[in-house]
Scaffold this motif. Structure first.
Motif, mmCIF file in Angstrom:
data_model
loop_
_atom_site.group_PDB
_atom_site.id
_atom_site.type_symbol
_atom_site.label_atom_id
_atom_site.label_comp_id
_atom_site.label_asym_id
_atom_site.label_seq_id
_atom_site.Cartn_x
_atom_site.Cartn_y
_atom_site.Cartn_z
ATOM 1 N N ASP A 112 0.824 -1.209 0.000
ATOM 2 C CA ASP A 112 0.000 0.000 0.000
ATOM 3 C C ASP A 112 0.870 1.277 0.000
ATOM 4 O OD1 ASP A 112 -2.957 0.948 0.661
ATOM 5 O OD2 ASP A 112 -1.543 2.174 1.811
ATOM 6 N N VAL A 113 0.665 2.091 -1.034
ATOM 7 C CA VAL A 113 1.514 3.275 -1.222
ATOM 8 C C VAL A 113 1.290 4.308 -0.112
ATOM 9 C CG1 VAL A 113 1.853 5.259 -2.771
ATOM 10 C CG2 VAL A 113 1.853 2.937 -3.699
ATOM 11 N N ASP A 114 0.056 4.451 0.353
ATOM 12 C CA ASP A 114 -0.191 5.425 1.430
ATOM 13 C C ASP A 114 0.486 4.992 2.728
ATOM 14 O OD1 ASP A 114 -1.599 7.214 -0.082
ATOM 15 O OD2 ASP A 114 -3.511 6.179 0.226
ATOM 16 N N MET A 115 0.472 3.677 3.006
ATOM 17 C CA MET A 115 1.178 3.194 4.201
ATOM 18 C C MET A 115 2.672 3.517 4.077
ATOM 19 S SD MET A 115 1.869 -0.715 5.490
ATOM 20 C CE MET A 115 2.520 -1.203 3.917
ATOM 21 N N ILE A 116 3.230 3.311 2.880
ATOM 22 C CA ILE A 116 4.669 3.573 2.687
ATOM 23 C C ILE A 116 4.962 5.057 2.879
ATOM 24 C CG2 ILE A 116 6.571 3.494 1.013
ATOM 25 C CD1 ILE A 116 5.297 0.970 -0.127
ATOM 26 N N LYS A 117 4.072 5.905 2.373
ATOM 27 C CA LYS A 117 4.283 7.353 2.553
ATOM 28 C C LYS A 117 4.308 7.710 4.041
ATOM 29 C CE LYS A 117 2.552 9.003 -1.865
ATOM 30 N NZ LYS A 117 1.445 9.586 -2.624
ATOM 31 N N THR A 118 3.422 7.070 4.805
ATOM 32 C CA THR A 118 3.393 7.341 6.255
ATOM 33 C C THR A 118 4.692 6.865 6.912
ATOM 34 O OG1 THR A 118 0.999 7.064 6.259
ATOM 35 C CG2 THR A 118 2.100 6.894 8.389
ATOM 36 N N LEU A 119 5.118 5.649 6.581
ATOM 37 C CA LEU A 119 6.364 5.131 7.172
ATOM 38 C C LEU A 119 7.556 5.992 6.756
ATOM 39 C CD1 LEU A 119 5.832 1.286 6.685
ATOM 40 C CD2 LEU A 119 5.752 2.549 8.841
ATOM 41 N N ASN A 120 7.571 6.410 5.500
ATOM 42 C CA ASN A 120 8.657 7.282 5.032
ATOM 43 C C ASN A 120 8.722 8.556 5.890
ATOM 44 O OD1 ASN A 120 9.681 5.705 2.962
ATOM 45 N ND2 ASN A 120 8.477 6.686 1.358
ATOM 46 N N ARG A 121 7.538 9.125 6.146
ATOM 47 C CA ARG A 121 7.509 10.366 6.926
ATOM 48 C C ARG A 121 8.079 10.146 8.318
ATOM 49 N NH1 ARG A 121 2.755 11.653 4.937
ATOM 50 N NH2 ARG A 121 1.590 10.869 6.724
ATOM 51 N N TRP A 122 7.707 9.029 8.954
ATOM 52 C CA TRP A 122 8.236 8.739 10.291
ATOM 53 C C TRP A 122 9.747 8.544 10.247
ATOM 54 C CZ3 TRP A 122 6.196 9.129 15.015
ATOM 55 C CH2 TRP A 122 4.804 9.268 15.118
ATOM 56 N N ALA A 123 10.220 7.792 9.247
ATOM 57 C CA ALA A 123 11.661 7.507 9.168
ATOM 58 C C ALA A 123 12.465 8.764 8.866
ATOM 59 C CB ALA A 123 11.917 6.441 8.101
ATOM 60 N N MET A 124 11.839 9.737 8.186
ATOM 61 C CA MET A 124 12.561 10.954 7.799
ATOM 62 C C MET A 124 12.668 11.960 8.943
ATOM 63 S SD MET A 124 10.975 11.604 4.033
ATOM 64 C CE MET A 124 11.959 13.018 3.511
ATOM 65 N N GLY A 125 11.809 11.830 9.947
ATOM 66 C CA GLY A 125 11.901 12.698 11.125
ATOM 67 C C GLY A 125 12.015 14.183 10.810
ATOM 68 N N GLY A 126 11.274 14.666 9.835
ATOM 69 C CA GLY A 126 11.241 16.110 9.568
ATOM 70 C C GLY A 126 12.209 16.589 8.498
ATOM 71 N N VAL A 127 13.058 15.713 8.019
ATOM 72 C CA VAL A 127 13.990 16.100 6.950
ATOM 73 C C VAL A 127 13.210 16.279 5.644
ATOM 74 C CG1 VAL A 127 15.771 15.081 5.451
ATOM 75 C CG2 VAL A 127 16.052 15.031 7.927
ATOM 76 N N GLU A 128 13.614 17.264 4.848
ATOM 77 C CA GLU A 128 12.953 17.450 3.543
ATOM 78 C C GLU A 128 13.959 17.346 2.411
ATOM 79 O OE1 GLU A 128 10.568 20.986 3.470
ATOM 80 O OE2 GLU A 128 9.429 20.267 5.225
ATOM 81 N N ILE A 129 13.516 16.773 1.303
ATOM 82 C CA ILE A 129 14.401 16.622 0.133
ATOM 83 C C ILE A 129 14.280 17.876 -0.726
ATOM 84 C CG2 ILE A 129 14.906 15.224 -1.911
ATOM 85 C CD1 ILE A 129 13.405 12.910 -0.533
#
Ligand code: TMP
Length: 207
Positions: A112-129
């Motif tokens: 599920d792409v939305d689940m991955i987006k959520t996990l990505n956000r948690w793993a990134m801890g506020g960092v932006e590309i």
């Protein structure tokens, strides 16, 4: 965060590692204060996770387990290396990041792409590309460049239809994200290098 965060993406076989190396050599010659790193990996713990993910003996790995391992590697790497480098005002160039997870685990594995987006956000801890450079080689050429379903690591053993879904996944992300630049990587490695360098320069990544 004062630094700039650039990610480099592409399917296996498009020459990404060579391009990252050429950029590192050029920026180092020019005295640019840059940190080059990669995913999965980039810290001691994350490199151990990488070894588990890519081990060809782990052919029975569950797709969700695989996703969590990539995210675990990302979380450790972001917190231990990327954040502090950005805080110190450096340019960070990361060989693969969140878009690989969307393309490979989302579009490739069908998670599920939305689940991955959520996990990505948690793993990134506020960092932006700031910028994503996508090495664009159509999936059939990319697949044959990497030697087909080679007996390389666990991911490289996947068949051409998997890589076609992954490529289409990257294109879907490209169409969604303004930071995403498609760089034609079908020419020689030096032609591609000049294109990547020009993108970095014209988009203000090199101070
Ligand atoms: P690499 O060969 O570019 O170092 O990447 C290792 C493999 O991991 C490659 O086949 C792409 C894959 N990958 C994912 O499937 N998901 C991810 O989130 C990342 C970062 C890499």
């Amino acid at each position: 965060m004062n630094g700039k965060f650039v990610t480099v993406e592409g399917c296996d076989g498009v020459g990404k590692s060579t391009q990252v190396r050429l950029l590192r050599e050029r920026l180092s010659k020019e005295g640019v204060d840059a940190v080059f790193t990669r995913e999965p990996g980039g810290t001691d713990i994350a490199e151990k996770i990488r070894a588990v993910i890519l081990d060809a003996d782990n052919s029975d790995m569950d797709a969700l387990t695989e996703l969590f391992l990539y995210e675990a590697s990302r979380c450790q790497h972001t917190n231990q290396v990327i954040k502090s480098a950005l805080d110190a005002g450096k340019l960070v160039v990361c060989d693969r990041y969140i878009d690989s997870t969307l393309a490979y685990q989302g579009y490739g594995r069908g998670l599920d792409v939305d689940m991955i987006k959520t996990l990505n956000r948690w793993a990134m801890g506020g960092v932006e590309i700031d910028l994503t450079l996508f090495l664009d080689v159509n999936s059939a050429d990319g697949f044959s460049r990497k030697g087909g379903a080679s007996d390389g690591d666990r991911m490289e053993r996947e068949k051409s239809d998997f890589y076609e879904r992954v490529y289409n996944g990257f294109i879907a992300v490209a169409n969604e994200e303004k930071r995403f630049v498609r760089v034609d990587a079908s020419g020689t490695k030096y032609e591609t290098h000049e294109k990547l360098y020009a993108e970095l320069k014209s988009r203000g990544m090199l101070k």
